[in-house]
Motif scaffolding. Structure first.
Motif, PDB file in Angstrom:
ATOM      1  N   TYR A 108       0.897  -1.084  -0.019  1.00  0.00           N
ATOM      2  CA  TYR A 108       0.068   0.009   0.094  1.00  0.00           C
ATOM      3  C   TYR A 108       0.926   1.167  -0.089  1.00  0.00           C
ATOM      4  O   TYR A 108       2.046   1.099   0.333  1.00  0.00           O
ATOM      5  N   PHE A 109       0.343   2.366  -0.381  1.00  0.00           N
ATOM      6  CA  PHE A 109       1.108   3.539  -0.439  1.00  0.00           C
ATOM      7  C   PHE A 109       0.152   4.741   0.227  1.00  0.00           C
ATOM      8  O   PHE A 109      -1.062   4.711   0.202  1.00  0.00           O
ATOM      9  N   ASP A 110       1.045   5.211   1.231  1.00  0.00           N
ATOM     10  CA  ASP A 110       0.248   6.013   2.251  1.00  0.00           C
ATOM     11  C   ASP A 110       0.388   7.361   1.998  1.00  0.00           C
ATOM     12  O   ASP A 110       1.762   7.962   1.588  1.00  0.00           O
ATOM     13  N   THR A 111      -0.680   8.305   1.629  1.00  0.00           N
ATOM     14  CA  THR A 111      -0.414   9.760   1.273  1.00  0.00           C
ATOM     15  C   THR A 111       0.032  10.368   2.597  1.00  0.00           C
ATOM     16  O   THR A 111       0.065  11.678   2.438  1.00  0.00           O
ATOM     17  N   ALA A 112      -0.350  10.089   3.603  1.00  0.00           N
ATOM     18  CA  ALA A 112      -0.013  10.843   5.009  1.00  0.00           C
ATOM     19  C   ALA A 112       1.383  10.750   5.344  1.00  0.00           C
ATOM     20  O   ALA A 112       2.048   9.920   5.394  1.00  0.00           O
ATOM     21  N   SER A 113       1.819  12.329   5.408  1.00  0.00           N
ATOM     22  CA  SER A 113       3.370  12.229   5.612  1.00  0.00           C
ATOM     23  C   SER A 113       3.714  12.377   7.178  1.00  0.00           C
ATOM     24  O   SER A 113       4.827  12.378   7.305  1.00  0.00           O
ATOM     25  N   HIS A 114       2.812  12.639   7.866  1.00  0.00           N
ATOM     26  CA  HIS A 114       2.965  12.786   9.720  1.00  0.00           C
ATOM     27  C   HIS A 114       3.434  11.419  10.022  1.00  0.00           C
ATOM     28  O   HIS A 114       3.089  10.341   9.464  1.00  0.00           O
ATOM     29  N   GLU A 115       4.096  11.429  11.036  1.00  0.00           N
ATOM     30  CA  GLU A 115       4.553  10.116  11.819  1.00  0.00           C
ATOM     31  C   GLU A 115       3.261   9.603  12.304  1.00  0.00           C
ATOM     32  O   GLU A 115       2.717  10.055  13.022  1.00  0.00           O
ATOM     33  N   HIS A 116       3.365   8.288  11.927  1.00  0.00           N
ATOM     34  CA  HIS A 116       1.940   7.290  12.463  1.00  0.00           C
ATOM     35  C   HIS A 116       2.335   5.853  12.135  1.00  0.00           C
ATOM     36  O   HIS A 116       3.430   5.597  11.486  1.00  0.00           O
ATOM     37  N   HIS A 117       1.466   4.956  12.579  1.00  0.00           N
ATOM     38  CA  HIS A 117       1.593   3.608  12.320  1.00  0.00           C
ATOM     39  C   HIS A 117       0.438   2.904  12.144  1.00  0.00           C
ATOM     40  O   HIS A 117      -0.515   3.853  11.725  1.00  0.00           O
ATOM     41  N   HIS A 118       0.141   1.547  11.711  1.00  0.00           N
ATOM     42  CA  HIS A 118      -0.912   1.223  11.029  1.00  0.00           C
ATOM     43  C   HIS A 118      -1.447  -0.157  11.544  1.00  0.00           C
ATOM     44  O   HIS A 118      -0.852  -0.875  12.139  1.00  0.00           O
ATOM     45  N   PHE A 119      -2.980  -0.244  11.702  1.00  0.00           N
ATOM     46  CA  PHE A 119      -3.575  -1.243  11.839  1.00  0.00           C
ATOM     47  C   PHE A 119      -3.844  -1.991  10.539  1.00  0.00           C
ATOM     48  O   PHE A 119      -4.060  -1.124   9.496  1.00  0.00           O
ATOM     49  N   VAL A 120      -3.845  -3.315  10.104  1.00  0.00           N
ATOM     50  CA  VAL A 120      -4.113  -3.894   9.019  1.00  0.00           C
ATOM     51  C   VAL A 120      -4.822  -4.986   9.506  1.00  0.00           C
ATOM     52  O   VAL A 120      -4.873  -5.557  10.311  1.00  0.00           O
ATOM     53  N   ILE A 121      -6.304  -4.734   8.674  1.00  0.00           N
ATOM     54  CA  ILE A 121      -7.329  -5.725   9.006  1.00  0.00           C
ATOM     55  C   ILE A 121      -7.345  -6.679   8.036  1.00  0.00           C
ATOM     56  O   ILE A 121      -7.417  -6.706   6.757  1.00  0.00           O
ATOM     57  N   GLU A 122      -6.925  -8.117   8.607  1.00  0.00           N
ATOM     58  CA  GLU A 122      -6.782  -9.078   7.525  1.00  0.00           C
ATOM     59  C   GLU A 122      -8.035  -9.519   6.950  1.00  0.00           C
ATOM     60  O   GLU A 122      -9.160  -9.343   7.464  1.00  0.00           O
ATOM     61  N   ASP A 123      -8.074  -9.837   5.909  1.00  0.00           N
ATOM     62  CA  ASP A 123      -9.089 -10.253   5.057  1.00  0.00           C
ATOM     63  C   ASP A 123     -10.032  -9.070   4.677  1.00  0.00           C
ATOM     64  O   ASP A 123     -11.088  -9.620   3.926  1.00  0.00           O
TER      65      ASP A 123
END
Length: 147
Positions: free
Chosen positions: A92-107
């Motif tokens: 995936y490509f993230d357009t947000a440039s601020h510092e942050h992390h991610h949840f990935v929802i399986e399926d």
């Protein structure tokens, strides 16, 4: 899937995209500007190359999937996007440039931001000689609770 509802443009007209590209040293070609508009006009979000290709087709932007991949790579190299490689098979490509992390929802093929303040990375390993830590990405995988 993100973006399956009506298209809501949150600014970033073509002129803003041209300026954004020039600021990072990319020539604002017609395809880059058109794809930048599709990418950035909906605010902060996460897209795959295939999702962007589908959106470009809906917007009647004549572009190949190879051009989408090349443009995403150029935007990422220039610092306009963050690349999120999930499980080695999905990017995936993230357009947000601020510092942050991610949840990935399986399926569900969905990625959700986690504010940086909500993750505590207290200690990091010392990088090998000649290297420095460029960025820390924390990915938390979620799945629906059964029952």
């Amino acid at each position: 899937m993100e973006g399956s509802g009506p298209v809501l443009r949150q600014g970033c007209p073509f002129n803003d995209v041209r300026q954004k590209l020039r600021r990072v040293g990319l020539r604002p070609t017609r395809q880059r500007v058109s794809l930048g508009w599709v990418l950035f006009a909906k605010g902060d979000r996460h897209v795959s190359a295939e999702m962007l290709f589908d959106e470009a087709m809906r917007e009647r932007i004549p572009v190949s999937l190879a051009t989408i991949y090349n443009t995403l790579r150029q935007f990422t190299d220039a610092g306009l996007l963050r690349e999120l490689a999930i499980d080695g098979s999905k990017t995936y490509f993230d357009t947000a440039s601020h510092e942050h992390h991610h949840f990935v929802i399986e399926d569900e093929n969905r990625v959700i931001d986690i504010p940086a303040r909500d993750i505590d990375v207290a200690t990091l390993p010392t990088p090998p000689e000649g290297y420095e830590i460029a960025h820390v990405d924390v990915v938390v995988r979620l799945r629906k609770v059964e029952g």
